[in-house]
Design an enzyme around this catalytic site. Structure first.
Site, PDB file in Angstrom:
ATOM      1  N   HIS A 184       0.866  -1.185   0.000  1.00  0.00           N
ATOM      2  CA  HIS A 184       0.000   0.000   0.000  1.00  0.00           C
ATOM      3  C   HIS A 184       0.900   1.231   0.000  1.00  0.00           C
ATOM      4  O   HIS A 184       1.973   1.213   0.619  1.00  0.00           O
ATOM      5  CB  HIS A 184      -0.841   0.064   1.286  1.00  0.00           C
ATOM      6  CG  HIS A 184      -2.104  -0.727   1.261  1.00  0.00           C
ATOM      7  ND1 HIS A 184      -2.564  -1.418   2.360  1.00  0.00           N
ATOM      8  CD2 HIS A 184      -3.043  -0.916   0.294  1.00  0.00           C
ATOM      9  CE1 HIS A 184      -3.711  -2.004   2.075  1.00  0.00           C
ATOM     10  NE2 HIS A 184      -4.020  -1.723   0.828  1.00  0.00           N
ATOM     11  N   CYS A 278      -2.385   2.678   9.291  1.00  0.00           N
ATOM     12  CA  CYS A 278      -3.408   1.721   8.848  1.00  0.00           C
ATOM     13  C   CYS A 278      -4.625   1.741   9.775  1.00  0.00           C
ATOM     14  O   CYS A 278      -5.735   1.460   9.342  1.00  0.00           O
ATOM     15  CB  CYS A 278      -2.855   0.306   8.829  1.00  0.00           C
ATOM     16  SG  CYS A 278      -1.478   0.080   7.721  1.00  0.00           S
TER      17      CYS A 278
HETATM   18  C1  LIG Z   1      -1.470   0.997   5.161  1.00  0.00           C
HETATM   19  N1  LIG Z   1      -2.629   0.333   5.350  1.00  0.00           N
HETATM   20  C2  LIG Z   1      -3.880   0.946   5.573  1.00  0.00           C
HETATM   21  C3  LIG Z   1      -2.422  -0.913   5.405  1.00  0.00           C
HETATM   22  N2  LIG Z   1      -1.355  -1.348   5.024  1.00  0.00           N
HETATM   23  N3  LIG Z   1      -3.369  -1.644   5.908  1.00  0.00           N
HETATM   24  C4  LIG Z   1      -3.090  -2.828   6.514  1.00  0.00           C
HETATM   25  C5  LIG Z   1      -3.800  -3.895   5.820  1.00  0.00           C
HETATM   26  C6  LIG Z   1      -3.408  -5.222   6.351  1.00  0.00           C
HETATM   27  C7  LIG Z   1      -4.205  -6.337   5.799  1.00  0.00           C
HETATM   28  N4  LIG Z   1      -3.774  -7.568   6.384  1.00  0.00           N
HETATM   29  C8  LIG Z   1      -4.084  -6.429   4.296  1.00  0.00           C
HETATM   30  O1  LIG Z   1      -3.159  -7.053   3.811  1.00  0.00           O
HETATM   31  O2  LIG Z   1      -4.929  -5.875   3.595  1.00  0.00           O
END
Ligand SMILES: CN(C)C(=N)NCCC[C@H](N)C(=O)O
Length: 292
Positions: A184, A278
């Site tokens: 991300h 996040c």
């Molecule tokens: C930066 N942000 C918002 C994130 N990286 N979010 C975490 C998401 C974690 C989740 N296990 C996934 O892999 O979607």
């Protein structure tokens, strides 16, 4: 490192560093009461490793208390059983000038989170737009003073960037992510103030690195070590920057620019590939008579 902080803080208030001002924020968070790692959709997630939900809640509570102590507002959305990643509220939507771009998740395990967050906003009278393309909210859309930086490569579909630009009414700059550890945009770049950012160049394609250099020639550049401890998954209110306490190079760089870094420990949530940012969705309401 902890003992050095007051000394650095004193230096930061007496030196030539810019004076940083807080802009009070309104955040949306979701308690990790159903947190667990039961599937793997990014390289950080290892379902065979144990998780401690109680510890995750305690670490998350500390983050929430820090926001409240700094004078920010924190709204809460009810966690839904069976959605262990719902704690990562930043993925739930993108909110600019009171307009909400609903998220549409890439992986089946998280798909139901999109409508849950959209409903939270609809129930409170927000205008919500359901785009046709996959987008993972503020995980890949980072709002700066004048523009929106938009990640793609792993999660958000680049076709969503045009939808975001039309609906949210700000220019969108596409950035290509190339390292699966930084899947991300908000794991690779953090917005510190209107037009100030810090980022890890190695997470971006050569062309996106060029774009970032042109837009932000004075950006703080993170080392791979800082990025690997999720140092860029940081939340800034214009003065205070909350980030993992292990990101020591970034912490020094932030002090030297006049920011006040605050180390947080979200080790449990890191097991799912997330940290402070996040867990934090910024609700940018329309400010009457002001440009955001
Ligand atoms: C930066 N942000 C918002 C994130 N990286 N979010 C975490 C998401 C974690 C989740 N296990 C996934 O892999 O979607």
């Amino acid at each position: 490192m902890q003992q050095d902080i007051p000394a650095r803080q004193a230096a930061a208030t007496t030196g030539e560093r810019p004076v940083r001002t807080v802009r009070p924020r309104r955040y949306l968070m979701c308690a990790p009461v159903h947190f667990d790692v039961v599937y793997s959709i990014n390289p950080w997630m290892e379902p065979e490793k144990p998780t401690d939900t109680e510890l995750a809640v305690a670490q998350w509570e500390r983050l929430r208390s820090l926001y409240l102590g700094l004078g920010h507002q924190v709204e809460l959305i009810d966690p839904i059983p069976g959605l262990p990643d719902m704690v990562f509220a930043a993925n739930g939507a993108t909110v600019v000038d009171g307009k909400v771009l609903a998220s549409r998740f890439r992986h089946a395990q998280r798909v139901d989170e999109g409508p849950a967050y959209a409903t939270w906003f609809r129930d409170r009278g927000y205008e919500v737009f359901d785009g046709a393309h996959i987008n993972e909210g503020e995980g890949d859309y980072l709002v700066t003073g004048d523009r929106i930086l938009a990640g793609t490569g792993f999660r958000t579909d680049r076709r969503s960037h045009a939808e975001a630009e039309r609906f949210l009414g700000r220019p969108v700059v596409t950035l290509d992510l190339i390292d699966p550890r930084f899947y991300h945009l908000d794991t690779a770049l953090a917005v510190l103030d209107h037009e100030e950012v810090m980022y890890y160049p190695g997470a971006f394609s050569a062309e996106s690195r060029r774009t970032l250099r042109e837009l932000y020639p004075d950006a703080i550049l993170a080392t791979e070590e800082d990025a690997a401890v999720f140092g860029l998954n940081a939340v800034s209110d214009g003065r205070h920057v909350l980030l993992p306490e292990q990101a020591s190079h970034l912490i020094d760089a932030l002090w030297s620019r006049g920011f006040v870094p605050i180390g947080v420990d979200l080790s449990e949530l890191l097991k799912s590939g997330g940290s402070s940012k996040c867990c934090t969705l910024e609700i940018r309401d329309r400010v009457p008579g002001a440009s955001a």
